[in-house]
Design an enzyme around this catalytic site. Structure first.
Site, PDB file in Angstrom:
ATOM      1  CB  SER A  27       4.216  -1.410  12.293  1.00 53.58           C
ATOM      2  OG  SER A  27       3.828  -0.056  12.504  1.00 53.58           O
ATOM      3  CG  HIS A  84      -6.334   2.286   4.630  1.00 56.15           C
ATOM      4  ND1 HIS A  84      -5.939   3.280   5.495  1.00 56.15           N
ATOM      5  CD2 HIS A  84      -5.334   1.370   4.613  1.00 56.15           C
ATOM      6  CE1 HIS A  84      -4.740   2.965   5.971  1.00 56.15           C
ATOM      7  NE2 HIS A  84      -4.352   1.820   5.456  1.00 56.15           N
ATOM      8  CD  GLU A  87      -3.470   5.902   6.298  1.00 61.86           C
ATOM      9  OE1 GLU A  87      -3.312   5.861   5.065  1.00 61.86           O
ATOM     10  OE2 GLU A  87      -2.642   5.417   7.104  1.00 61.86           O
ATOM     11  CG  ASN A 142      -1.774   1.204   1.351  1.00 59.85           C
ATOM     12  OD1 ASN A 142      -1.882   1.992   0.402  1.00 59.85           O
ATOM     13  ND2 ASN A 142      -2.386   1.393   2.514  1.00 59.85           N
ATOM     14  CD1 TRP A 143       4.074   1.405  -2.616  1.00 57.48           C
ATOM     15  CD2 TRP A 143       3.774   2.228  -4.673  1.00 57.48           C
ATOM     16  NE1 TRP A 143       4.955   0.762  -3.461  1.00 57.48           N
ATOM     17  CE2 TRP A 143       4.787   1.256  -4.732  1.00 57.48           C
ATOM     18  CE3 TRP A 143       3.406   2.892  -5.855  1.00 57.48           C
ATOM     19  CZ2 TRP A 143       5.442   0.924  -5.917  1.00 57.48           C
ATOM     20  CZ3 TRP A 143       4.052   2.559  -7.037  1.00 57.48           C
ATOM     21  CH2 TRP A 143       5.068   1.582  -7.061  1.00 57.48           C
ATOM     22  CE  LYS A 144      -0.429   3.532   4.640  1.00 55.27           C
ATOM     23  NZ  LYS A 144      -0.605   3.727   6.061  1.00 55.27           N
ATOM     24  N   GLY A 164       2.378  -0.792   4.463  1.00 56.25           N
ATOM     25  CA  GLY A 164       2.479   0.605   4.054  1.00 56.25           C
ATOM     26  C   GLY A 164       3.924   1.049   3.961  1.00 56.25           C
ATOM     27  N   GLY A 165       4.463   1.580   5.067  1.00 56.81           N
ATOM     28  CA  GLY A 165       5.799   2.174   5.076  1.00 56.81           C
ATOM     29  C   GLY A 165       6.877   1.297   4.444  1.00 56.81           C
ATOM     30  CD  GLU A 183      -4.114  -2.044   7.108  1.00 59.90           C
ATOM     31  OE1 GLU A 183      -2.990  -2.318   6.675  1.00 59.90           O
ATOM     32  OE2 GLU A 183      -4.684  -0.969   6.861  1.00 59.90           O
ATOM     33  N   GLY A 193       1.598   2.650  10.848  1.00 58.62           N
ATOM     34  CA  GLY A 193       2.581   3.724  10.741  1.00 58.62           C
ATOM     35  C   GLY A 193       3.189   4.133  12.072  1.00 58.62           C
TER      36      GLY A 193
HETATM   37  P1  PGA Z   1       2.130   0.671   7.787  1.00 57.85           P
HETATM   38  O1  PGA Z   1       0.709   0.876   7.022  1.00 57.85           O
HETATM   39  O2  PGA Z   1       2.696  -0.622   7.242  1.00 57.85           O
HETATM   40  O3  PGA Z   1       2.947   1.857   7.396  1.00 57.85           O
HETATM   41  O4  PGA Z   1       1.824   0.574   9.216  1.00 57.85           O
HETATM   42  C1  PGA Z   1      -0.150  -0.197   6.775  1.00 57.85           C
HETATM   43  C2  PGA Z   1      -1.404   0.305   6.099  1.00 57.85           C
HETATM   44  O5  PGA Z   1      -1.884   1.390   6.452  1.00 57.85           O
HETATM   45  O6  PGA Z   1      -1.947  -0.362   5.189  1.00 57.85           O
END
Ligand code: PGA
Length: 251
Positions: free
Chosen positions: A213, A95, A97, A9-11, A234-235, A167, A173
């Protein structure tokens, strides 16, 4: 146990030029045999670049959101059919976010899941609790409640057509990861919910991801569990080295 899915997930990162370069480099560094299905979930404008770069590779791509509508006066939206047209395989839906910054509800997520399925995309439906809910001992009831509402009108004729990502918001994050036991416990609970809703055969085959994470040094322990069929990352999805390291860890 299902073959794991590593969903990246590049966001809000990587425009078309960077996405194209990155994807070309990834293809050159994929381990053989590939130990997991891999999907790159990119901003809308970068998806065509991924389609061009990954077309002949085993890596798939998808969006981070999708409109619940098919067409019409919905300024700013992108439909599932448009995403299918550029061969997206997946669409992330609900998601945390999107829920936090765009007010998306479980009902919205449910309509988006249906829109994605109508166009032949596989929804990756995200659920999970905030820290205060976990500390209150309500993580499981909250998360299953989200699934209950979002999947109320969703039919699953083929278990491959639905992916669920647990999640926990406190782990996204933050560097604070759920333990493999936490992820497994929620996986078992979600499997039980799916069993009640869709029957044992479907429940056993729907892929359940963990996200929050995830990185090279914890992915194997998390994905080694029976009811964790992969990760939404994500990250650690942004750097090629860490993606290759995660694949190596899954091998
Ligand atoms: P993260 O994000 O790996 O940076 O915690 C995961 C996500 O939001 O899908």
């Amino acid at each position: 146990m299902a073959r794991p899915l590593l969903a990246l997930n590049w966001k809000l990162n990587k425009g078309p030029a960077e996405a194209a370069r990155w994807a070309q480099h990834l293809v050159g560094r994929l381990p053989e045999p590939l130990p997991a299905d891999v999907a790159v979930l990119a901003p809308f404008v970068s998806l065509q670049a991924l389609a061009d770069a990954l077309n002949l590779s085993p890596v798939t791509w998808g969006s981070q959101d999708v409109s619940e509508h098919e067409k019409g006066a919905y300024t700013g939206e992108v439909s599932a059919a448009m995403l299918a047209e550029i061969c997206c395989k997946y669409a992330v839906i609900g998601h945390s976010e999107r829920r936090q910054y765009h007010g998306e509800s479980d009902e919205t997520a449910g309509r988006k899941v249906k829109a994605a399925q109508r166009a032949g995309l596989i929804p990756i439906l995200c659920v999970g609790e905030a820290l205060d809910i976990r500390e209150d001992g309500r993580a499981e009831s909250h998360t299953l409640g989200q699934l209950d509402v979002a999947l109320r009108e969703v039919e699953v004729s083929d278990p491959k057509d639905l992916v669920i990502a647990y999640e926990p918001i406190w782990a996204i994050g933050t560097g604070r990861t759920a333990t493999p036991d936490d992820a497994e416990t929620m996986g078992v609970a979600m499997r039980g919910f799916l069993n009640g809703r869709y029957g044992a055969e479907t429940a056993a085959k729907v892929r359940l991801l963990y996200g929050g994470s995830v990185k090279p040094d914890n992915i194997a322990a998390l994905c080694g569990r029976q009811d964790v069929d992969g990760a939404l990352v994500g990250g650690a999805s942004l750097e090629l080295d860490s993606v290759v390291a995660m694949l190596d860890a899954l091998a």
